[in-house]
Design an enzyme around this catalytic site. Structure first.
Site, PDB file in Angstrom:
ATOM      1  N   HIS A  49       0.424   9.578  -7.210  1.00  0.00           N
ATOM      2  CA  HIS A  49      -0.459   8.515  -6.717  1.00  0.00           C
ATOM      3  C   HIS A  49      -1.922   8.932  -6.782  1.00  0.00           C
ATOM      4  O   HIS A  49      -2.650   8.810  -5.788  1.00  0.00           O
ATOM      5  CB  HIS A  49      -0.093   8.157  -5.277  1.00  0.00           C
ATOM      6  CG  HIS A  49       1.247   7.486  -5.155  1.00  0.00           C
ATOM      7  ND1 HIS A  49       1.537   6.291  -5.763  1.00  0.00           N
ATOM      8  CD2 HIS A  49       2.372   7.852  -4.506  1.00  0.00           C
ATOM      9  CE1 HIS A  49       2.783   5.934  -5.479  1.00  0.00           C
ATOM     10  NE2 HIS A  49       3.319   6.879  -4.729  1.00  0.00           N
ATOM     11  N   GLU A 153      13.119   9.419   0.175  1.00  0.00           N
ATOM     12  CA  GLU A 153      12.164   8.403   0.650  1.00  0.00           C
ATOM     13  C   GLU A 153      12.655   6.976   0.446  1.00  0.00           C
ATOM     14  O   GLU A 153      11.865   6.044   0.459  1.00  0.00           O
ATOM     15  CB  GLU A 153      10.781   8.617   0.022  1.00  0.00           C
ATOM     16  CG  GLU A 153      10.755   8.806  -1.471  1.00  0.00           C
ATOM     17  CD  GLU A 153       9.347   9.070  -2.021  1.00  0.00           C
ATOM     18  OE1 GLU A 153       8.357   8.896  -1.313  1.00  0.00           O
ATOM     19  OE2 GLU A 153       9.266   9.445  -3.204  1.00  0.00           O
ATOM     20  N   ASP A 179       7.278   5.530   2.100  1.00  0.00           N
ATOM     21  CA  ASP A 179       8.325   4.810   1.365  1.00  0.00           C
ATOM     22  C   ASP A 179       9.579   4.624   2.213  1.00  0.00           C
ATOM     23  O   ASP A 179      10.273   3.613   2.064  1.00  0.00           O
ATOM     24  CB  ASP A 179       8.635   5.526   0.045  1.00  0.00           C
ATOM     25  CG  ASP A 179       7.581   5.186  -1.006  1.00  0.00           C
ATOM     26  OD1 ASP A 179       7.323   3.996  -1.214  1.00  0.00           O
ATOM     27  OD2 ASP A 179       6.998   6.117  -1.581  1.00  0.00           O
TER      28      ASP A 179
HETATM   29  C1  3PY Z   1       5.619   8.782   1.192  1.00  0.00           C
HETATM   30  O1  3PY Z   1       5.338   8.885   2.397  1.00  0.00           O
HETATM   31  O2  3PY Z   1       6.319   7.892   0.708  1.00  0.00           O
HETATM   32  C2  3PY Z   1       5.076   9.749   0.268  1.00  0.00           C
HETATM   33  O3  3PY Z   1       5.424   9.729  -0.880  1.00  0.00           O
HETATM   34  C3  3PY Z   1       4.064  10.724   0.761  1.00  0.00           C
HETATM   35  O4  3PY Z   1       3.038  10.844  -0.146  1.00  0.00           O
HETATM   36 MG    MG Z   2       6.450   8.050  -1.492  1.00  0.00          MG
END
Ligand code: 3PY
Ligand code: MG
Length: 259
Positions: A49, A153, A179
């Site tokens: 990101h 995630e 996520d």
């Molecule tokens: C998330 O919290 O989804 C991440 O990928 C942290 O950067």
């Molecule tokens: Mg993430």
């Protein structure tokens, strides 16, 4: 002068120590090195990101190494080959996002671990310079020294966390609260501080401990980092460079303006 030889990240994590890292999105090696010199235990470069590209992360790894600290890289989605290239360049830990099942985990391991665990191919001229090891010593040490963390995630990943952890060559998991909040709420809310994210974190941490593997997580903010350390997470991302700039700028201006 002897060159700094970090290469201690895996040992610290396996010894159960807390490793606090800064999380970088700025494609400028000087920022990475400067933060490494500010006392963070490690620097994480985010290639998922941010605009950090291969050249800036490679230069950043060198700067961080000169500061005597280990580098971690979070890959772009499914970009496992870049993980191997960055290990070749001196990264000590690769974090792969969105690992949802054992098949994803195996593809990650195939790229990033040497045989017999995976299929990483040899190209270690730089790594021999940095580590001071010969090729075969490095290859043998790398099975443990080059840490692979699978990001958990999504709800799918949480359901499959035990099978992901069971993949030979996956050293541990790294939880992503943003996520997790998005998928738990079915897209309704991105909020890493939700109660159900806290419960998900507890489940992921317990699964990693049960599997005897490493754990790491992205702290929702720097105020939550200590609580995560107290709970027993190993690698914790404390703050991003963007937040550091913002907090630093606001603090300095408030003081200057007497607010
Ligand atoms: C998330 O919290 O989804 C991440 O990928 C942290 O950067
Ligand atoms: Mg993430």
């Amino acid at each position: 002068m002897t060159a700094p030889r970090p290469y201690g990240l895996a040992d610290r994590l396996y010894a159960g120590e807390t490793v606090f890292c800064a999380w970088l999105g700025t494609p400028e090696p000087f920022v990475a090195e400067s933060l490494a010199r500010e006392g963070f235990d490690a620097i994480a470069f985010d290639m998922q990101h941010s605009t950090i590209d291969l050249m800036s992360v490679m230069r950043g790894i060198t700067g961080v190494f000169l500061a005597g600290k280990p580098s971690i890289v979070r890959l772009a989605l499914n970009d496992f080959g870049t993980g191997a290239r960055l290990l070749d360049t001196g990264a000590e830990c690769i974090i792969a996002p969105m690992i949802n099942n054992a098949a994803d985990a195996r593809r990650f391991v195939e790229a990033c671990k040497y045989p017999p665990i995976g299929e990483r191919s040899w190209g270690g001229a730089r790594i021999m310079q940095l580590s001071g090891m010969d090729a075969n010593s490095y290859i043998q040490a790398s099975h443990k020294m080059c840490v692979t963390l699978a990001m958990i995630e999504t709800v799918e990943a949480m359901n499959n966390v035990d099978e992901i952890l069971a993949v030979d060559g996956i050293d541990g998991v790294f939880a992503g609260p943003s996520d997790i909040s998005l998928t738990l709420s079915k897209g309704a809310e991105m909020n890493p501080l939700r109660k159900d994210v806290e419960e998900a974190f507890a489940m992921i941490l317990a699964a990693s401990k049960k599997a005897g593997k490493l754990s790491g997580c992205f702290s929702p903010n720097y105020m939550t980092a200590k609580g995560l350390a107290d709970k027993g997470w190993g690698l914790i991302s404390v703050i991003t460079d963007g937040s550091l700039f913002k907090i630093g700028a606001q603090t300095a201006l408030k003081a200057a303006r007497g607010e």
